[in-house]
Design a protein around this motif. Structure first.
Motif, PDB file in Angstrom:
ATOM      1  N   MET A   1       0.853  -1.179   0.000  1.00  0.00           N
ATOM      2  CA  MET A   1       0.000   0.000   0.000  1.00  0.00           C
ATOM      3  C   MET A   1       0.898   1.241   0.000  1.00  0.00           C
ATOM      4  SD  MET A   1      -2.821   1.266   2.820  1.00  0.00           S
ATOM      5  CE  MET A   1      -4.076   0.083   2.440  1.00  0.00           C
ATOM      6  N   PRO A   2       0.623   2.234  -0.854  1.00  0.00           N
ATOM      7  CA  PRO A   2       1.465   3.441  -0.895  1.00  0.00           C
ATOM      8  C   PRO A   2       1.274   4.307   0.355  1.00  0.00           C
ATOM      9  CG  PRO A   2      -0.395   3.643  -2.395  1.00  0.00           C
ATOM     10  CD  PRO A   2      -0.439   2.252  -1.835  1.00  0.00           C
ATOM     11  N   THR A   3       2.250   5.166   0.590  1.00  0.00           N
ATOM     12  CA  THR A   3       2.199   6.084   1.729  1.00  0.00           C
ATOM     13  C   THR A   3       1.012   7.024   1.584  1.00  0.00           C
ATOM     14  OG1 THR A   3       4.588   6.014   1.957  1.00  0.00           O
ATOM     15  CG2 THR A   3       3.475   7.872   2.967  1.00  0.00           C
ATOM     16  N   LEU A   4       0.281   7.187   2.689  1.00  0.00           N
ATOM     17  CA  LEU A   4      -0.879   8.073   2.708  1.00  0.00           C
ATOM     18  C   LEU A   4      -0.417   9.479   3.066  1.00  0.00           C
ATOM     19  CD1 LEU A   4      -3.981   8.434   2.627  1.00  0.00           C
ATOM     20  CD2 LEU A   4      -3.993   7.872   5.063  1.00  0.00           C
ATOM     21  N   PRO A   5      -0.498  10.452   2.128  1.00  0.00           N
ATOM     22  CA  PRO A   5      -0.110  11.832   2.452  1.00  0.00           C
ATOM     23  C   PRO A   5      -1.218  12.538   3.238  1.00  0.00           C
ATOM     24  CG  PRO A   5      -0.738  11.691   0.149  1.00  0.00           C
ATOM     25  CD  PRO A   5      -0.842  10.288   0.718  1.00  0.00           C
ATOM     26  N   ILE A   6      -0.830  13.170   4.331  1.00  0.00           N
ATOM     27  CA  ILE A   6      -1.773  13.873   5.210  1.00  0.00           C
ATOM     28  C   ILE A   6      -1.193  15.240   5.529  1.00  0.00           C
ATOM     29  CG2 ILE A   6      -2.942  13.842   7.442  1.00  0.00           C
ATOM     30  CD1 ILE A   6      -2.592  10.778   7.438  1.00  0.00           C
ATOM     31  N   THR A   7      -2.051  16.263   5.529  1.00  0.00           N
ATOM     32  CA  THR A   7      -1.628  17.581   5.996  1.00  0.00           C
ATOM     33  C   THR A   7      -2.419  17.949   7.242  1.00  0.00           C
ATOM     34  OG1 THR A   7      -3.213  18.758   4.600  1.00  0.00           O
ATOM     35  CG2 THR A   7      -0.994  18.418   3.694  1.00  0.00           C
ATOM     36  N   ALA A   8      -1.753  18.667   8.140  1.00  0.00           N
ATOM     37  CA  ALA A   8      -2.392  19.217   9.334  1.00  0.00           C
ATOM     38  C   ALA A   8      -2.095  20.709   9.315  1.00  0.00           C
ATOM     39  CB  ALA A   8      -1.841  18.566  10.597  1.00  0.00           C
ATOM     40  N   ASN A   9      -3.123  21.515   9.109  1.00  0.00           N
ATOM     41  CA  ASN A   9      -2.941  22.958   8.999  1.00  0.00           C
ATOM     42  C   ASN A   9      -3.530  23.651  10.231  1.00  0.00           C
ATOM     43  OD1 ASN A   9      -2.042  25.246   7.454  1.00  0.00           O
ATOM     44  ND2 ASN A   9      -4.181  25.762   7.210  1.00  0.00           N
ATOM     45  N   TYR A  10      -2.721  24.449  10.911  1.00  0.00           N
ATOM     46  CA  TYR A  10      -3.099  25.141  12.140  1.00  0.00           C
ATOM     47  C   TYR A  10      -3.330  26.613  11.842  1.00  0.00           C
ATOM     48  CZ  TYR A  10      -0.933  20.990  14.137  1.00  0.00           C
ATOM     49  OH  TYR A  10      -0.607  19.695  14.444  1.00  0.00           O
ATOM     50  N   ARG A  56       2.117   6.308   6.601  1.00  0.00           N
ATOM     51  CA  ARG A  56       1.559   7.632   6.351  1.00  0.00           C
ATOM     52  C   ARG A  56       2.632   8.689   6.560  1.00  0.00           C
ATOM     53  NH1 ARG A  56      -1.946   6.791  11.746  1.00  0.00           N
ATOM     54  NH2 ARG A  56      -0.411   7.558  13.207  1.00  0.00           N
ATOM     55  N   ALA A  57       2.453   9.792   5.881  1.00  0.00           N
ATOM     56  CA  ALA A  57       3.357  10.939   6.018  1.00  0.00           C
ATOM     57  C   ALA A  57       2.503  12.157   6.334  1.00  0.00           C
ATOM     58  CB  ALA A  57       4.136  11.166   4.729  1.00  0.00           C
ATOM     59  N   VAL A  58       2.836  12.860   7.432  1.00  0.00           N
ATOM     60  CA  VAL A  58       2.060  14.016   7.872  1.00  0.00           C
ATOM     61  C   VAL A  58       2.931  15.266   7.806  1.00  0.00           C
ATOM     62  CG1 VAL A  58       0.691  15.023   9.729  1.00  0.00           C
ATOM     63  CG2 VAL A  58       0.764  12.528   9.447  1.00  0.00           C
ATOM     64  N   VAL A  59       2.413  16.305   7.165  1.00  0.00           N
ATOM     65  CA  VAL A  59       3.081  17.604   7.133  1.00  0.00           C
ATOM     66  C   VAL A  59       2.241  18.565   7.968  1.00  0.00           C
ATOM     67  CG1 VAL A  59       3.832  19.528   5.687  1.00  0.00           C
ATOM     68  CG2 VAL A  59       4.031  17.175   4.845  1.00  0.00           C
ATOM     69  N   HIS A  60       2.858  19.144   9.018  1.00  0.00           N
ATOM     70  CA  HIS A  60       2.190  20.112   9.884  1.00  0.00           C
ATOM     71  C   HIS A  60       2.529  21.503   9.393  1.00  0.00           C
ATOM     72  CE1 HIS A  60       1.046  17.130  12.965  1.00  0.00           C
ATOM     73  NE2 HIS A  60       2.115  16.505  12.521  1.00  0.00           N
ATOM     74  N   MET A  61       1.494  22.357   9.257  1.00  0.00           N
ATOM     75  CA  MET A  61       1.686  23.698   8.701  1.00  0.00           C
ATOM     76  C   MET A  61       0.955  24.748   9.531  1.00  0.00           C
ATOM     77  SD  MET A  61       1.095  22.767   4.678  1.00  0.00           S
ATOM     78  CE  MET A  61      -0.493  22.029   4.994  1.00  0.00           C
ATOM     79  N   LEU A  62       1.509  25.924   9.553  1.00  0.00           N
ATOM     80  CA  LEU A  62       0.860  27.084  10.166  1.00  0.00           C
ATOM     81  C   LEU A  62       0.410  27.980   9.029  1.00  0.00           C
ATOM     82  CD1 LEU A  62       0.136  28.833  12.616  1.00  0.00           C
ATOM     83  CD2 LEU A  62       2.446  29.768  12.506  1.00  0.00           C
ATOM     84  N   ASP A  63      -0.889  28.085   8.840  1.00  0.00           N
ATOM     85  CA  ASP A  63      -1.449  28.850   7.714  1.00  0.00           C
ATOM     86  C   ASP A  63      -0.789  28.438   6.395  1.00  0.00           C
ATOM     87  OD1 ASP A  63      -3.272  30.343   9.245  1.00  0.00           O
ATOM     88  OD2 ASP A  63      -1.695  31.745   9.822  1.00  0.00           O
ATOM     89  N   GLY A  64      -0.584  27.130   6.210  1.00  0.00           N
ATOM     90  CA  GLY A  64      -0.024  26.607   4.970  1.00  0.00           C
ATOM     91  C   GLY A  64       1.488  26.591   4.883  1.00  0.00           C
ATOM     92  N   ASP A  65       2.188  26.970   5.933  1.00  0.00           N
ATOM     93  CA  ASP A  65       3.650  27.091   5.926  1.00  0.00           C
ATOM     94  C   ASP A  65       4.258  26.104   6.927  1.00  0.00           C
ATOM     95  OD1 ASP A  65       6.320  27.892   6.254  1.00  0.00           O
ATOM     96  OD2 ASP A  65       5.842  30.020   6.061  1.00  0.00           O
ATOM     97  N   ALA A  66       4.904  25.045   6.423  1.00  0.00           N
ATOM     98  CA  ALA A  66       5.487  24.014   7.290  1.00  0.00           C
ATOM     99  C   ALA A  66       6.651  24.563   8.110  1.00  0.00           C
ATOM    100  CB  ALA A  66       5.942  22.822   6.454  1.00  0.00           C
ATOM    101  N   TYR A  67       7.476  25.400   7.515  1.00  0.00           N
ATOM    102  CA  TYR A  67       8.602  25.975   8.257  1.00  0.00           C
ATOM    103  C   TYR A  67       8.103  26.839   9.414  1.00  0.00           C
ATOM    104  CZ  TYR A  67      12.673  28.745   9.435  1.00  0.00           C
ATOM    105  OH  TYR A  67      13.683  29.366  10.116  1.00  0.00           O
ATOM    106  N   ALA A  68       7.098  27.650   9.161  1.00  0.00           N
ATOM    107  CA  ALA A  68       6.548  28.513  10.217  1.00  0.00           C
ATOM    108  C   ALA A  68       6.001  27.672  11.364  1.00  0.00           C
ATOM    109  CB  ALA A  68       5.457  29.423   9.654  1.00  0.00           C
ATOM    110  N   PHE A  69       5.315  26.566  11.044  1.00  0.00           N
ATOM    111  CA  PHE A  69       4.809  25.716  12.111  1.00  0.00           C
ATOM    112  C   PHE A  69       5.956  25.162  12.945  1.00  0.00           C
ATOM    113  CE2 PHE A  69       3.873  21.664  14.034  1.00  0.00           C
ATOM    114  CZ  PHE A  69       2.788  22.005  14.820  1.00  0.00           C
ATOM    115  N   SER A  70       7.001  24.693  12.291  1.00  0.00           N
ATOM    116  CA  SER A  70       8.143  24.125  13.023  1.00  0.00           C
ATOM    117  C   SER A  70       8.763  25.147  13.970  1.00  0.00           C
ATOM    118  CB  SER A  70       9.209  23.625  12.040  1.00  0.00           C
ATOM    119  OG  SER A  70       8.699  22.569  11.266  1.00  0.00           O
ATOM    120  N   VAL A  71       8.948  26.363  13.500  1.00  0.00           N
ATOM    121  CA  VAL A  71       9.547  27.415  14.327  1.00  0.00           C
ATOM    122  C   VAL A  71       8.671  27.719  15.543  1.00  0.00           C
ATOM    123  CG1 VAL A  71      10.159  29.878  14.402  1.00  0.00           C
ATOM    124  CG2 VAL A  71      10.863  28.474  12.454  1.00  0.00           C
ATOM    125  N   VAL A  72       7.401  27.980  15.298  1.00  0.00           N
ATOM    126  CA  VAL A  72       6.494  28.362  16.381  1.00  0.00           C
ATOM    127  C   VAL A  72       6.277  27.197  17.344  1.00  0.00           C
ATOM    128  CG1 VAL A  72       4.144  29.120  16.927  1.00  0.00           C
ATOM    129  CG2 VAL A  72       5.387  30.171  15.030  1.00  0.00           C
TER     130      VAL A  72
END
Length: 96
Positions: A1-10, A56-72
């Motif tokens: 089964m292929p990796t399930l791409p998931i986004t989490a936007n805050y 699964r692969a999850v990308v966490h974002m702050l208003d669509g920006d993964a780098y900004a989420f990581s920093v904050v």
């Protein structure tokens, strides 16, 4: 089964935080009083939306920006103040 791409936007939601977890087929939302609590909510939503799929692969974002989420998130998690001259514009208006 292929990796399930998931986004989490805050994003800010009144005095708290809202998070939207999304795959290509499904969207789940939650609100929380703080960024750390919103991250916990996101983990729960990811478990629900992935239907037990461990690949699964999850990308966490702050208003669509993964780098900004990581920093904050990392600053909040470690109790560090956000620098006002940081490279992400989100740092100017975020209170964890």
């Amino acid at each position: 089964m292929p990796t399930l791409p998931i986004t989490a936007n805050y994003r800010r939601h009144g005095d708290g935080w809202a998070v939207t977890v999304r795959t290509a087929e499904k969207v789940l939302d939650a609100v929380a009083p703080g960024l750390i609590a919103a991250r916990v909510q996101a983990d729960q939503l990811v478990d629900e939306i992935s239907g037990g799929n461990e690949d699964r692969a999850v990308v966490h974002m702050l208003d669509g920006d993964a780098y900004a989420f990581s920093v904050v998130y990392l600053h909040t998690r470690h109790g560090l103040p956000l620098r006002r001259d940081a490279s992400t514009p989100h740092d100017q208006s975020i209170d964890p």
